[in-house]
Scaffold this motif. Structure first.
Motif, PDB file in Angstrom:
ATOM      1  N   TRP A   1      41.726  50.544  44.714  1.00  0.00           N
ATOM      2  CA  TRP A   1      41.287  51.512  43.713  1.00  0.00           C
ATOM      3  C   TRP A   1      41.882  52.896  43.944  1.00  0.00           C
ATOM      4  N   LEU A   2      42.033  53.278  45.176  1.00  0.00           N
ATOM      5  CA  LEU A   2      42.603  54.591  45.471  1.00  0.00           C
ATOM      6  C   LEU A   2      44.045  54.680  44.984  1.00  0.00           C
TER       7      LEU A   2
ATOM      8  N   THR B   1      49.889  44.151  46.401  1.00  0.00           N
ATOM      9  CA  THR B   1      48.461  44.205  46.117  1.00  0.00           C
ATOM     10  C   THR B   1      47.734  43.035  46.763  1.00  0.00           C
TER      11      THR B   1
ATOM     12  N   SER C   1      44.009  59.774  51.115  1.00  0.00           N
ATOM     13  CA  SER C   1      44.652  58.575  51.666  1.00  0.00           C
ATOM     14  C   SER C   1      45.429  58.880  52.941  1.00  0.00           C
TER      15      SER C   1
ATOM     16  N   SER D   1      47.698  56.060  38.098  1.00  0.00           N
ATOM     17  CA  SER D   1      47.389  56.304  36.686  1.00  0.00           C
ATOM     18  C   SER D   1      47.330  57.796  36.374  1.00  0.00           C
TER      19      SER D   1
ATOM     20  N   THR E   1      41.136  45.038  45.787  1.00  0.00           N
ATOM     21  CA  THR E   1      41.696  45.892  44.742  1.00  0.00           C
ATOM     22  C   THR E   1      41.893  47.310  45.284  1.00  0.00           C
TER      23      THR E   1
ATOM     24  N   LEU F   1      45.344  52.881  42.557  1.00  0.00           N
ATOM     25  CA  LEU F   1      45.331  52.861  41.101  1.00  0.00           C
ATOM     26  C   LEU F   1      44.976  54.226  40.525  1.00  0.00           C
ATOM     27  N   LEU F   2      44.050  54.949  41.190  1.00  0.00           N
ATOM     28  CA  LEU F   2      43.691  56.285  40.736  1.00  0.00           C
ATOM     29  C   LEU F   2      44.896  57.231  40.797  1.00  0.00           C
TER      30      LEU F   2
ATOM     31  N   GLN G   1      48.678  52.806  51.282  1.00  0.00           N
ATOM     32  CA  GLN G   1      48.051  52.704  49.966  1.00  0.00           C
ATOM     33  C   GLN G   1      48.593  53.786  49.027  1.00  0.00           C
TER      34      GLN G   1
END
Length: 325
Positions: free
Chosen positions: A151-152, A143, A92, A158, A149, A154-155, A100
């Motif tokens: 995704w990066l 968001t 990122s 989490s 969405t 969220l990865l 992000q």
């Protein structure tokens, strides 16, 4: 310093260092994120060896850990989770999507708080729930501001939340745990580095001496904040760790906006304001809790002194009739 206060200080230091790391990895833009990650794993083990040497910590504990699947498995799981997080962060900031990454670490504390409640039965006070609610609203607004969405993000969020939770099951102190984590990932990472260099795709020795030095230095940039975080995660509840984690994304926000020049639409400004509101609520609640605990300790000391004084007077009461005879 009490252990809980020391844990808060160590956790805050870890997230300050992670915030500054967003400025470090873009200097390695000549390398692919996967190569940077591999070097990060390799040199992190060297960094831990140096730290153990200076801390005068021996290696006698290591064979017992390696022979025990029960102790090794959670450490190996932590190593895999943090590797996923590292790759996402390196990617990122390398492609100038630091905002992000900032969003990821705004989401992450909320996940940590939820895991703390679900897995460890931690309880939140009313003000803490308000802070979490403001954080959820901030993440939702930010968001929407991205339009897709993330995704990066969220990865990263989490994987790091799960990493913090797994660390609770690790039967090692922070320094030992991080050493085993880097040891678990060392051979796969070294194999990948050797493969890249053998095929001519590696950049470790073909760009510049400064580039090589930065790749090696990535081990220390990696090890130090993780060491601080590992100690803090064992000393304070996940709910507090979750709130401290707002330090890093705030720094990344300013780096992405002011240094890398990423766009700042209104939705992101609103989300940022909501996050700071959540932090203010949490800080005031923490201050109130410290004062309440201080008053409780003072009352307990006074009660104990009163009980001791009462016990000292009791022999005098029993002795007085004998003296009168």
């Amino acid at each position: 310093m009490p252990e809980s206060n020391r844990g808060v200080a160590l956790g805050a230091s870890a997230f300050l260092l992670w915030g500054f790391a967003a400025l470090y990895w873009p200097f390695l833009s000549a390398s692919e994120p996967s190569e940077i990650l591999a070097h990060r794993m390799v040199w992190a083990l060297l960094a831990m060896c140096v730290i153990l040497l200076f801390a005068r910590r021996g290696w006698s504990w290591l064979p017992a850990v390696l022979r025990s699947p029960r102790r090794l498995l959670p450490v190996a799981a932590a190593a895999v989770l943090i590797s996923l997080n590292w790759w996402g962060f390196i990617y990122s900031v390398s492609v100038e999507q630091t905002l992000q990454a900032s969003l990821a670490y705004f989401i992450n504390p909320l996940m940590s708080v939820c895991l703390g409640v679900l897995l460890f039965s931690e309880r939140l006070r009313t003000a803490q729930w308000v802070a979490v609610g403001l954080g959820v609203l901030a993440v939702a607004v930010m968001t929407v501001g991205y339009g897709v969405t993330p995704w990066l993000a969220l990865l990263m969020a989490s994987s790091f939340a799960a990493y913090g939770a797994v660390k609770k099951y690790v039967d090692l102190d922070g320094m030992q745990s991080l050493t085993v984590e880097t040891l678990v990932m060392f051979l796969p990472a070294l194999g990948f580095v050797v493969y890249l260099e053998a095929t001519g795709a590696g950049t470790a020795f073909s760009v510049s001496p400064a580039h090589t030095a930065l790749l090696v230095g990535g081990g220390f940039v990696t090890a130090l904040p993780l060491l601080l975080f590992g100690v803090a995660a064992r000393q304070v509840p996940l709910s507090i760790i979750g709130m401290l984690q707002y330090i890093a994304p705030t720094m990344m926000f300013f780096i992405g906006w002011l240094v890398q020049g990423e766009e700042m639409p209104l939705a992101r400004w609103i989300g940022f304001a909501l996050v700071w509101s959540a932090l203010c609520v949490f800080a005031l609640d923490q201050l109130s809790g410290v004062r309440s605990r201080s008053r409780a300790r003072t009352r307990a000391r006074l009660d104990l002194m009163a009980q001791e004084a009462e016990r000292e007077r009791e022999p005098e009461k029993h002795a007085r009739p004998d003296n009168e005879e």
